[in-house]
Design a protein around this motif. Structure first.
Motif, PDB file in Angstrom:
ATOM      1  N   THR A 142     -41.997  -0.439  -9.305  1.00  0.00           N
ATOM      2  CA  THR A 142     -41.370   0.140  -8.190  1.00  0.00           C
ATOM      3  C   THR A 142     -41.183   1.574  -8.568  1.00  0.00           C
ATOM      4  O   THR A 142     -40.876   1.895  -9.723  1.00  0.00           O
ATOM      5  CB  THR A 142     -40.030  -0.433  -7.542  1.00  0.00           C
ATOM      6  OG1 THR A 142     -39.086  -0.342  -8.677  1.00  0.00           O
ATOM      7  CG2 THR A 142     -40.437  -1.773  -7.162  1.00  0.00           C
ATOM      8  N   GLU A 143     -41.237   2.642  -7.499  1.00  0.00           N
ATOM      9  CA  GLU A 143     -41.003   3.842  -7.578  1.00  0.00           C
ATOM     10  C   GLU A 143     -39.540   4.171  -8.471  1.00  0.00           C
ATOM     11  O   GLU A 143     -39.480   5.184  -9.239  1.00  0.00           O
ATOM     12  CB  GLU A 143     -41.072   4.690  -6.340  1.00  0.00           C
ATOM     13  CG  GLU A 143     -41.043   6.221  -6.588  1.00  0.00           C
ATOM     14  CD  GLU A 143     -41.321   6.911  -5.011  1.00  0.00           C
ATOM     15  OE1 GLU A 143     -41.236   8.205  -5.129  1.00  0.00           O
ATOM     16  OE2 GLU A 143     -41.833   6.232  -4.383  1.00  0.00           O
ATOM     17  N   ASP A 191     -44.841  -5.064   3.723  1.00  0.00           N
ATOM     18  CA  ASP A 191     -45.403  -5.163   2.379  1.00  0.00           C
ATOM     19  C   ASP A 191     -46.962  -5.778   2.435  1.00  0.00           C
ATOM     20  O   ASP A 191     -47.403  -5.929   1.371  1.00  0.00           O
ATOM     21  CB  ASP A 191     -44.562  -6.256   1.391  1.00  0.00           C
ATOM     22  CG  ASP A 191     -43.137  -5.427   1.212  1.00  0.00           C
ATOM     23  OD1 ASP A 191     -43.217  -4.188   0.970  1.00  0.00           O
ATOM     24  OD2 ASP A 191     -42.292  -6.212   1.112  1.00  0.00           O
ATOM     25  N   LEU A 214     -42.697  -5.406 -10.207  1.00  0.00           N
ATOM     26  CA  LEU A 214     -43.715  -5.383  -8.833  1.00  0.00           C
ATOM     27  C   LEU A 214     -45.117  -5.645  -9.105  1.00  0.00           C
ATOM     28  O   LEU A 214     -45.641  -5.413  -9.990  1.00  0.00           O
ATOM     29  CB  LEU A 214     -43.858  -3.889  -8.182  1.00  0.00           C
ATOM     30  CG  LEU A 214     -44.668  -3.626  -6.917  1.00  0.00           C
ATOM     31  CD1 LEU A 214     -43.969  -4.313  -5.789  1.00  0.00           C
ATOM     32  CD2 LEU A 214     -44.978  -2.249  -6.769  1.00  0.00           C
ATOM     33  N   GLU A 233     -47.614  -6.398  -1.673  1.00  0.00           N
ATOM     34  CA  GLU A 233     -46.686  -6.153  -2.619  1.00  0.00           C
ATOM     35  C   GLU A 233     -45.446  -7.223  -2.823  1.00  0.00           C
ATOM     36  O   GLU A 233     -44.733  -7.374  -1.483  1.00  0.00           O
ATOM     37  CB  GLU A 233     -46.268  -4.584  -2.374  1.00  0.00           C
ATOM     38  CG  GLU A 233     -47.395  -3.629  -2.523  1.00  0.00           C
ATOM     39  CD  GLU A 233     -46.673  -2.289  -2.643  1.00  0.00           C
ATOM     40  OE1 GLU A 233     -45.333  -2.029  -2.200  1.00  0.00           O
ATOM     41  OE2 GLU A 233     -47.398  -1.315  -3.095  1.00  0.00           O
TER      42      GLU A 233
END
Length: 257
Positions: free
Chosen positions: A168-169, A96, A55, A128
């Protein structure tokens, strides 16, 4: 008669007191008269997992100065709309592109007295995208807005404040689980070494705890000139993200015999 009545009562009271004094003492339920003497070994472990960023987070700033606050706001609104349009046309999803701040404030010239010279408006955004799209997003954003020329009293500009390559999470959570496993393994290895040296045996885990330990890669500062020549032409922006390390720490207490 009166003495004969008091004597039996006195005797009965003494018997009751003797019974109370001879009863065994009882501890409060749940309390312990002895401390926990189970021998233990305490160690800590650190686990790391290094991977490539998945990311890119780009922070943009759109700024304009004008004679009135409304003019400055309108100029910024035009440039933000142009940036959004350029990015969505390139495939960046609307969700985003997020606003992170908006400000309008007066600007003064200071001399013998304070003089109002205009207003400045700033709209900051976060975009993002995938890491390999970061350079394209920067070029599109910087080239989308209006350009101020030298000598103008009031200006407008689009700047890239910074670029951060991260995870990313979902990917972060996945790698943190792996980092925790590595941390526990390292803590156990230390405990085994201590147990061998002390000629004892580990029988179980009494306590375990952890703390957050995610470590993102450093971000990149990117600055652009505000003149038209710098905004048009030239080679495309290329960025080289470094690796991202996910780190976890655990504290372990092992029982031994």
């Amino acid at each position: 008669m009166k003495r004969q009545f008091i004597a039996p009562l006195l005797l009965a009271g003494l018997v009751l007191m003797a019974g109370c004094l001879s009863a065994p003492l009882q501890s409060t339920p749940g309390a312990s008269t002895d401390g926990d003497t189970t021998p233990t070994i305490t160690t800590s472990g650190v686990g790391e997992v290094t991977t490539e960023a998945d990311l890119a987070v780009i922070y943009l700033s759109v700024t304009a100065t004008a004679e009135s606050a409304d003019d400055a706001r309108g100029m910024v609104a035009e440039d933000v709309a142009a940036v959004r349009s350029a990015l969505t046309d390139a495939g960046v999803a609307d969700e985003d592109i997020q606003t992170t701040g908006f400000n309008i404030w007066p600007e003064y010239r200071y001399g013998e007295r304070q003089e109002l010279v205009g207003y400045r408006a700033t709209h900051t955004m976060k975009v993002e995208v995938a890491p390999d799209q970061a350079g394209e997003v920067i070029d599109l954003a910087v080239g989308a807005g209006s350009t101020s020329t030298a000598g103008e009293q009031f200006t407008r500009a689009i700047q890239v404040q910074n670029v951060q390559f991260t995870l990313t999470e979902e990917r972060r959570d996945e790698l943190r689980s792996e980092a925790l496993q590595n941390a526990v393994a390292n803590a156990r290895a230390d405990a085994d070494s201590i147990a061998d040296a002390a000629n004892v045996q580990i029988t179980g885990v009494q306590q375990a705890s952890t703390a957050n330990g995610y470590a993102p890669s450093p971000y990149y500062q990117v600055e652009f000139a505000e003149d038209a020549a710098a905004r048009s032409g030239g080679a495309p922006t290329e960025l080289s993200p470094g690796p991202v390390t996910v780190r976890a720490t655990v504290n372990m207490v092992y029982t031994i015999e």
